[in-house]
Design a protein around this motif. Structure first.
Motif: not given
Lengths: 392, 269
Positions: A248-252, A382, B96, B104, B109
């Protein structure tokens, strides 16, 4: 334990079936049309639409019209059936299905809703019966005689790649003997308007990785692979799925990080699982949607992974449009064919590299190439980033 | 294949303040009711946002997804005749969304996947988690399920005749899973099966129970609260029974036209 790819099935704007798709790719003929003809919408935007009505698709699938299947399910049936026939599975094999979709039965629901909004007693119920994602999977399984374990995955545009990843695990754990993996998505006014509202649709045919790119074209289709454990298959495999990873990029919620963190982790993960060094990769089928954000971020991730030796790469979305949850499946079929037939696909309409990274994709279809290791990328809303590694 | 269940929380059990659970005001403001419900359950389960980085897989399950946002975007599209639409409900409508928002919030990650397989969604996500733990790919999995009921769904399904035999429901439930017994372990999952035919209560006992005092939670499609991932709440109920002293619970789930699933939970021994 190696996982073999033994069957391929695909439907896209390029047509129904592996042969039609491959012929159009080889001839550099795009499937993008100037505007939708089947989809009901006021937008005159280019789309990768399969020019067959739902009635025609029912006939092609051998499904009675009164079953009233969603377009998502119909596209899926055509591709899954082709993949299963191709694999020549033994009659006693435990065959399962891991299918991805992001719109499910929305193509029917949106018709229902117009009437329903005016009067809640109205709207034909058969138009909402297939709304949930599992409905398309169940319809595909029923019409393709898949009796084993099946499930449905939805992680936006990376969905199919994750279906491949989960299918590998089901084989390794002995839960199935053969598994059909991939995804299907039909065009819908819902998604077309969604991407329009995000202002990431190009009003011209898309130009992935080009400096002048203005966005993506939405497409539709389905792409599935049959996976089996090595040594248990009836036919010679096209290739093997050597690795797959999800990060997951976990950015936006919708945009990719500037440096492509999620993309890099997904590619590294796939290579790591396979025990393959980045220098061994011959071709990357990039996600390459044609949006400013994706192609910049993905390009940076390529540079971070490969340094100054970025392998040949191209986006095939200039042919098909962005088929959302189906993209990873369709592009997995193309990747398997790239290895089996020794080709690399053209990145249509590319002229000028993006200034920030200067990467130049494959401009024309290349034949007689030694392609033994292919990486296929799929990234989605996501922050979901997935990458699959195919080897000879 | 087995795994250990650590903390498990349903949305009714969430006690902390929403602002504590989802400290990012901008994220919180954009979240629809179901996303808030699910994300807050997840964070409560982990014991705070700071704990999100400690999980190495985020698995979510939903049969219906983010219905309210899907409906909002669809209504706008029809009313505004496809012109000048607000993208926020579209962005938040993807299945998702909850998994993505948890990642987030915790800048995590890790592996992140969403199963959308009607009444199988929870069990399918659990299977993925158990395989990852067995393969050593994950050491601590966050697994959760959620579904929301909205007025139009209630109206549509009433027209379909659903509520003659069921009551409409919704819910969310999150838990942590580990491969070995940990300090916070409360129960273990020793079997997850997907039989190809329906089973009677008696057949469930004969096939799956390993002790005569095993308790059975038998959920078929008659006279019950109904939503696709309801079996996650039943899973929580099974864990509560184990915590209360039961040594084994067999959980049978068969509804909404899908094939049945069977789970066997045991005490820690």
């Amino acid at each position: 334990m190696r996982i073999a790819v033994t069957g391929l099935g695909v439907v896209s704007a390029l047509g129904v079936g592996v042969d039609r798709n491959f012929a159009a790719l080889a001839a550099e003929q795009s499937g993008i049309s100037p505007e939708p003809r089947i989809l009901k919408t006021t937008h005159r935007l280019p789309v990768g639409e399969l020019k067959l009505t739902n009635e025609e698709l029912h006939r092609m699938c051998g499904v009675e019209l009164k079953e009233h299947l969603s377009r998502t399910a119909l596209l899926g049936i055509l591709a899954v059936r082709e993949a299963i026939e191709d694999a020549r599975l033994a009659s006693d094999a435990r065959v399962g299905l891991v299918s991805a979709t992001s719109v499910g039965g929305m193509d029917l629901t949106e018709h229902f809703f117009e009437e329903f909004m005016a009067d809640e007693r109205r709207g034909r119920l058969r138009d909402v019966r297939m709304h949930d994602c599992a409905a398309s999977t169940e319809a595909i399984a029923a019409h393709c005689h898949i009796r084993g374990y099946r499930t449905t995955i939805s992680t936006a545009c990376s969905s199919s790649a994750n279906a491949i990843l989960q299918g590998m695990k089901l084989l390794r754990h002995g839960i199935l003997d053969a598994v059909v993996v991939g995804g299907t998505d039909a065009l819908s006014a819902f998604t077309l308007n969604g991407f329009k509202s995000l202002m990431i649709l190009d009003e011209a045919p898309c130009r992935p990785f080009d400096a002048s790119r203005r966005g993506l074209n939405l497409g539709e289709g389905a792409g599935y692979l049959v996976l089996q454990r090595e040594g248990e298959h009836a036919r010679d495999p096209y290739c093997y799925v050597a690795g797959a990873a999800n990060s997951n990029d976990a950015h936006h919620q919708t945009a990719s990080s500037e440096e492509g963190n999620g993309a890099l982790l997904a590619m590294q993960g796939a290579l790591q699982m396979a025990g393959v060094d980045p220098s061994a990769v011959d071709y990357v089928n990039v996600h390459g949607t044609g949006t400013g954000n994706n192609d910049l971020s993905e390009g940076r991730a390529l540079l971070r992974l490969f340094g100054d030796r970025v392998p040949a790469f191209s986006s095939t979305k200039g042919f098909t449009g962005h088929t959302l949850a189906a993209a990873g499946g369709i592009e997995a079929v193309y990747s398997a064919l790239a290895i089996a037939r020794g080709v690399r696909y053209a990145n249509l309409r590319f002229e000028t590299p993006i200034a920030e990274h200067g990467l130049v994709p494959e401009k024309h279809h290349q034949t007689a190439c030694a392609v033994s290791t292919v990486l296929s990328n799929s990234f989605g809303f996501g922050g979901n980033c997935s990458s699959v590694l195919f080897t000879k | 294949m087995r795994c250990f269940v650590g903390k498990i929380v349903t949305h009714e059990e969430v006690q902390s303040d929403l602002k504590q659970l989802i400290p990012d005001a901008a994220l919180r403001r954009r979240m629809s009711r179901v996303v808030k419900m699910a994300v807050s359950t997840a964070v409560e389960c982990l014991g705070g946002v700071a704990e999100i980085p400690r999980v190495d897989a985020i698995l979510t399950a939903t049969g219906w997804g983010c219905l309210a946002d899907s409906e909002k975007f669809l209504r706008n599209l029809i009313t505004e005749q496809e012109q000048l639409l607000n993208p926020t409900p579209f962005i938040q409508s993807t299945f998702n969304t909850v998994g993505g928002q948890i990642a987030l919030l915790g800048h995590n990650h890790c592996y992140n996947l969403t199963y959308v397989n009607r009444s199988h969604s929870f069990e399918d996500a659990l299977l993925d988690g158990m395989m990852r733990l067995a393969d050593g790919e994950s050491r601590r999995v966050l697994l959760g399920a959620f579904d929301e009921m909205i007025p139009s769904l209630e109206t549509i399904t009433r027209r379909m005749g659903w509520w003659r035999h069921h009551t409409a429901g919704e819910g969310s439930c999150f838990m942590t899973l580990t491969p070995e017994r940990e300090a916070d372990s409360v129960a273990q999952v020793v079997q997850l099966d997907f039989p190809i035919e329906e089973l009677s209560a008696e057949e469930c006992r004969v096939r799956y129970a390993t002790t005569p005092d095993a308790e059975l939670i038998y959920c078929d499609a008659t006279y019950e609260e109904l939503y696709p991932t309801r079996s996650a709440a039943r899973f929580s109920e099974a864990v509560q029974r184990i915590k209360a002293g039961t040594k084994e619970v067999v959980l049978y789930n068969n509804c909404m036209g899908m094939r049945p699933t069977v789970l066997v939970l045991q005490w820690l021994g």
